[in-house]
Design an enzyme around this catalytic site. Sequence first.
Site, PDB file in Angstrom:
ATOM      1  N   TRP A  62      30.450  35.223  16.580  1.00 39.59           N
ATOM      2  CA  TRP A  62      29.731  33.414  16.143  1.00 39.59           C
ATOM      3  C   TRP A  62      30.938  32.742  15.501  1.00 39.59           C
ATOM      4  O   TRP A  62      30.961  32.941  14.149  1.00 39.59           O
ATOM      5  CB  TRP A  62      27.945  33.032  16.227  1.00 39.59           C
ATOM      6  CG  TRP A  62      27.450  34.011  14.887  1.00 39.59           C
ATOM      7  CD1 TRP A  62      27.873  35.027  14.595  1.00 39.59           C
ATOM      8  CD2 TRP A  62      26.277  33.864  14.953  1.00 39.59           C
ATOM      9  NE1 TRP A  62      26.569  35.778  13.852  1.00 39.59           N
ATOM     10  CE2 TRP A  62      25.657  34.809  13.900  1.00 39.59           C
ATOM     11  CE3 TRP A  62      24.984  32.936  15.394  1.00 39.59           C
ATOM     12  CZ2 TRP A  62      24.802  34.423  13.045  1.00 39.59           C
ATOM     13  CZ3 TRP A  62      23.279  33.092  14.912  1.00 39.59           C
ATOM     14  CH2 TRP A  62      23.131  33.925  13.684  1.00 39.59           C
ATOM     15  N   HIS A  74      34.028  13.135  24.516  1.00 34.53           N
ATOM     16  CA  HIS A  74      33.710  12.624  24.041  1.00 34.53           C
ATOM     17  C   HIS A  74      32.652  11.515  24.593  1.00 34.53           C
ATOM     18  O   HIS A  74      33.378  11.467  25.191  1.00 34.53           O
ATOM     19  CB  HIS A  74      33.799  13.061  23.242  1.00 34.53           C
ATOM     20  CG  HIS A  74      34.271  11.413  22.633  1.00 34.53           C
ATOM     21  ND1 HIS A  74      35.514  11.590  22.525  1.00 34.53           N
ATOM     22  CD2 HIS A  74      34.022  10.610  21.821  1.00 34.53           C
ATOM     23  CE1 HIS A  74      36.099  10.101  21.352  1.00 34.53           C
ATOM     24  NE2 HIS A  74      34.860   9.479  21.958  1.00 34.53           N
ATOM     25  N   ASP A  76      30.633   7.864  24.079  1.00 34.26           N
ATOM     26  CA  ASP A  76      29.863   6.769  22.955  1.00 34.26           C
ATOM     27  C   ASP A  76      28.866   6.775  23.381  1.00 34.26           C
ATOM     28  O   ASP A  76      28.397   6.070  24.048  1.00 34.26           O
ATOM     29  CB  ASP A  76      30.977   6.206  23.105  1.00 34.26           C
ATOM     30  CG  ASP A  76      32.887   6.147  22.590  1.00 34.26           C
ATOM     31  OD1 ASP A  76      32.894   6.995  22.442  1.00 34.26           O
ATOM     32  OD2 ASP A  76      33.260   5.385  23.219  1.00 34.26           O
ATOM     33  N   HIS A  80      27.127   3.658  18.653  1.00 33.24           N
ATOM     34  CA  HIS A  80      28.295   3.627  18.140  1.00 33.24           C
ATOM     35  C   HIS A  80      29.227   2.601  17.933  1.00 33.24           C
ATOM     36  O   HIS A  80      29.863   3.021  16.510  1.00 33.24           O
ATOM     37  CB  HIS A  80      29.382   4.664  19.085  1.00 33.24           C
ATOM     38  CG  HIS A  80      30.712   4.455  18.332  1.00 33.24           C
ATOM     39  ND1 HIS A  80      30.985   5.640  17.783  1.00 33.24           N
ATOM     40  CD2 HIS A  80      31.530   4.532  19.722  1.00 33.24           C
ATOM     41  CE1 HIS A  80      32.241   5.532  17.569  1.00 33.24           C
ATOM     42  NE2 HIS A  80      32.802   5.292  18.328  1.00 33.24           N
TER      43      HIS A  80
END
Length: 259
Positions: A62, A74, A76, A80
């Site tokens: 890990w 990603h 938003d 943000h």
Amino acid sequence: MSDALSNLIGALAGGSVRVVDLTQPLGESTPVIDLPPPFAPSPGVSMETISRYDEGGPAWYWNTLRFGEHTGTHFDAPVHWITGKDLADNTTDTIPVERFVGPACVIDVREQVAADADFLLTPGALEAWEREHGQIPACSWVLLCTGWSERESSEEFLNIAADGPHSPGFHVDTVRLLADARDVLGVGVETVGTDAGQAGGFDPPFPTHTIMQGSGKFGLASLCNLDQLPPTGALVVAAPLKVVGGSGSPLRVLALAPA
Ligand code: MN
């Protein structure tokens, strides 16, 4: 079980509906947005091994990950941007989960972007798309297919010149139309952020972030494989990590699309 779900399960098993991965790999070479001083930069991805079948963990592997919330493919969240800071349910852990799932409207502007890296989708171009494919429904994801994800090096992807970055996006009036009249879930792009490269000089600056996040809408950045989706008819699932108070997060964006 509902007919709709059993039909979907059958379609997935039978191959008439396929799962398309709209996500870029997340790793140490993932390009990150470059902000001029005095703005604080976001770090790139770093990965540190906790253990890998060794004395620290003889049977397990890990890692510890470190990255800015707005890294790679990603999400938003409204919080943000300053315009969305006081809205209800504006963080990654409080957005109702229904709002992560919606139909995709895919606008293919690859030809225009190949001719002009600073291409902006105008309201006229959006309305021309709607005449062909129908009006963008409320609570849909509007995805701008620019071909930008094919730029493999960070230099080509960020495309920074002496006068700042050059990459495509939305005209301010188009963002207003999508947020207000169309009431979309959000917009998705192949570039490093939802605003065009030169958007710091627009009025308002960074209009996609300003208007979308200020209207409680979302953004998806650094998508890929949008060219594998039809203009309408795909369903997108884009659920960020449930980070408490988070402004966004890397995520796996999946589309269900006709084969
Ligand atoms: Mn972002």
